[in-house]
Design a protein around this motif. Structure first.
Motif, short mmCIF file in Angstrom:
data_model
loop_
_atom_site.label_atom_id
_atom_site.label_comp_id
_atom_site.label_asym_id
_atom_site.label_seq_id
_atom_site.Cartn_x
_atom_site.Cartn_y
_atom_site.Cartn_z
N ALA A 107 0.71 -1.07 -0.08
CA ALA A 107 0.04 -0.10 0.07
C ALA A 107 0.82 1.23 -0.09
O ALA A 107 0.42 2.50 -0.59
N PHE A 108 2.03 1.18 0.60
CA PHE A 108 2.74 2.51 0.50
C PHE A 108 3.59 2.49 -0.72
O PHE A 108 3.63 3.53 -1.16
N ALA A 109 3.68 1.50 -1.37
CA ALA A 109 4.35 1.41 -2.74
C ALA A 109 3.38 2.01 -3.56
O ALA A 109 3.76 3.02 -4.55
N ASP A 110 2.25 2.17 -3.35
CA ASP A 110 0.87 2.44 -4.10
C ASP A 110 1.06 3.96 -3.95
O ASP A 110 1.04 4.70 -5.03
N LYS A 111 1.36 4.34 -2.82
CA LYS A 111 1.29 6.02 -2.44
C LYS A 111 2.49 6.59 -3.14
O LYS A 111 2.25 7.74 -3.73
N VAL A 112 3.67 6.00 -3.32
CA VAL A 112 4.66 6.38 -3.94
C VAL A 112 4.63 6.47 -5.12
O VAL A 112 4.61 7.71 -6.04
N TYR A 113 3.93 5.57 -5.97
CA TYR A 113 3.86 5.72 -7.57
C TYR A 113 2.66 6.45 -7.94
O TYR A 113 2.49 7.04 -8.78
N GLU A 114 1.70 6.61 -7.10
CA GLU A 114 0.92 7.89 -7.11
C GLU A 114 1.10 9.13 -7.30
O GLU A 114 0.80 9.86 -8.02
N LYS A 115 2.13 9.32 -6.40
CA LYS A 115 2.80 10.95 -6.62
C LYS A 115 3.95 10.84 -7.38
O LYS A 115 4.15 11.93 -7.99
N PHE A 116 4.57 9.44 -7.60
CA PHE A 116 5.95 9.61 -8.41
C PHE A 116 5.73 8.50 -9.22
O PHE A 116 6.44 7.44 -9.14
N PRO A 117 5.11 8.55 -10.30
CA PRO A 117 4.84 7.51 -11.34
C PRO A 117 5.98 6.78 -11.86
O PRO A 117 6.01 5.72 -12.09
N ASN A 118 7.01 7.64 -12.00
CA ASN A 118 8.35 6.95 -12.49
C ASN A 118 9.30 6.67 -11.66
O ASN A 118 10.62 6.50 -11.79
#
Length: 428
Positions: free
Chosen positions: A324-335
């Protein structure tokens, strides 16, 4: 209200919001009152010294992104609390290019020019150690690392805790890495998963304080858990190196049972693993750090199958909270090149926030350092509690060092037994 900040990531740049910049204060007056800016708005300023360019830029950018994510969340939810009042958080990031000298220069700039109350003093041991040398000049400032491995922090702080009262390292030590390595090799050998009959080991480590210190730690641990070992070769390479043909051919002639590699940059790990497969070798590879970098399995393919590695401090693939944390990272920083430093830096902001709330001050000498050092912070990757030497406790009850293995193109935790959910298998 101060808006959410965005770091630019350029050397010498200042990430600011609200148009507020604090000009130079004297060293002893740093930022005990930094919670109030010139316009009267409530602000707590945090600074970060990171390798945003150079060989370790991948790590530095991950840390920057984790810090930004936490700051954005905090500010959306009202900021940090101090003495019952809410303060917005302002973050300043500086690029040290991975240079200890530059890290001291930009840390000084963050304190004297930007007025930060907290300095996240790098994710590289050599740079954080350089910054540590000036922390007694700024008793109002709290210094804390983002990761960093070297045992030198423990040794130096333990010898003079008064001088370094405001410096902390919430991460494993090299001795912790070494202990995990030694016990892992002993357990895998005892299970018949690896052949350690000759007790011979070769090392390739990057030319950093963390890389070099891990060799001695591993040798000591092999003595303890395996009854000793013979180091047939130790190769120290420039950080970011990608040509390992000479080292691999040398090792092939020496025929070690185990080869330990310690690299932070992903490209070094990918190059080494591919070149081992190309040349052909029958030793057991145990890797430190680099397999957790995003894209490792994809870039190495079948060449990494069966690789043992540690520390598996964040299981983004199988732990729901970490995923779930990884999803938050990718939501803000897709790359984003997702790795453990995203989480370490993110948690670092929240740990500082909790310490400020309990201390009721942003001044290290007036209670913030004491509050931070007394912390017992439970989170998704373990429990952060500091020892007397200001480094975090590493054990199954606190910060666990788990070992993973690449199996069928994915990571599986295979050690220690009480945390493993897969059986270790022989490397191909």
């Amino acid at each position: 209200m101060i808006g959410i900040l965005s770091c630019t990531g350029c050397a010498g740049s200042v990430a600011t919001t609200g148009g507020d910049e604090t000009t130079g204060e004297t060293r002893q007056e740093t930022t005990a009152a930094a919670a109030e800016n010139d316009t009267g708005d409530h602000v707590i300023r945090l600074g970060a010294v990171l390798p945003l360019s150079g060989a370790s830029a991948e790590s530095g950018i991950a840390c920057q992104q984790g810090l930004e994510l936490a700051v954005e969340e905090l500010n959306k939810n009202g900021g940090m609390t101090m003495n019952g009042e809410r303060y917005q958080v302002q973050l300043y990031c500086e690029d040290d290019t991975g240079s200890p000298d530059q890290s001291v220069s930009v840390a000084t700039k963050l304190i004297e020019m930007d007025g930060v109350s907290v300095v996240f003093s790098s994710c590289l041991s050599s740079c954080a150690l350089a910054i540590m040398d000036i922390c007694d000049q700024y008793p109002d400032v709290l210094f804390t690392t983002i990761e960093c491995t070297s045992d030198n922090f423990s040794t130096i702080i333990a010898e003079n805790t008064q001088r370094y009262f405001n410096f902390y390292k919430p991460y494993y030590n090299s001795a912790d890495y070494g202990a995990a390595f030694g016990e892992l090799v002993a357990d895998l050998s005892g299970q018949g998963v690896i052949d350690f009959s000759d007790k011979t080991v070769a090392y390739i480590v990057e030319d950093t304080d963390a890389g070099r210190s891990c060799v001695a730690a591993c040798e000591e641990a092999l003595e303890k858990f395996c009854g000793g070992s013979t180091t047939v070769a130790t190769e120290v390479i420039t950080q970011g190196a990608t040509d390992f043909y000479s080292q691999i051919n040398k090792f092939k002639a020496l025929d070690p049972d185990v080869v330990m590699t310690f690299f932070v940059p992903l490209n070094s790990g990918v190059a080494y693993i591919k070149q081992v497969e190309e040349i052909g070798a029958d030793w057991v590879d145990v890797a430190f750090v680099y397999p957790l970098k995003a894209g490792f399995v994809e870039q190495t393919g079948d060449a990494c199958e069966g690789l043992f590695w540690l520390p598996m401090q964040v299981d983004f693939w199988n732990d729901p909270e970490c995923a779930a944390f990884a999803d938050k990272v990718y939501e803000k920083f897709p790359n984003a090149g997702l790795n453990a430093m995203h989480l370490s830096s993110y948690l670092g902001v929240y740990m500082v926030g909790e310490a400020i709330e309990k201390a009721g001050t942003v001044s290290a000498k007036d209670g913030l350092a004491e509050s931070y050092g007394a912390m017992d912070y439970q989170t998704i990757n373990g429990r952060y509690v500091f020892k007397e030497d200001h480094t975090a406790i590493a054990s199954p009850e606190y910060l666990v060092i788990s070992a993973a293995q690449v199996q069928d193109g994915s990571y599986k935790v295979v050690w220690p037994d009480n945390f493993a959910y897969a059986e270790a298998v022989p490397q191909k």
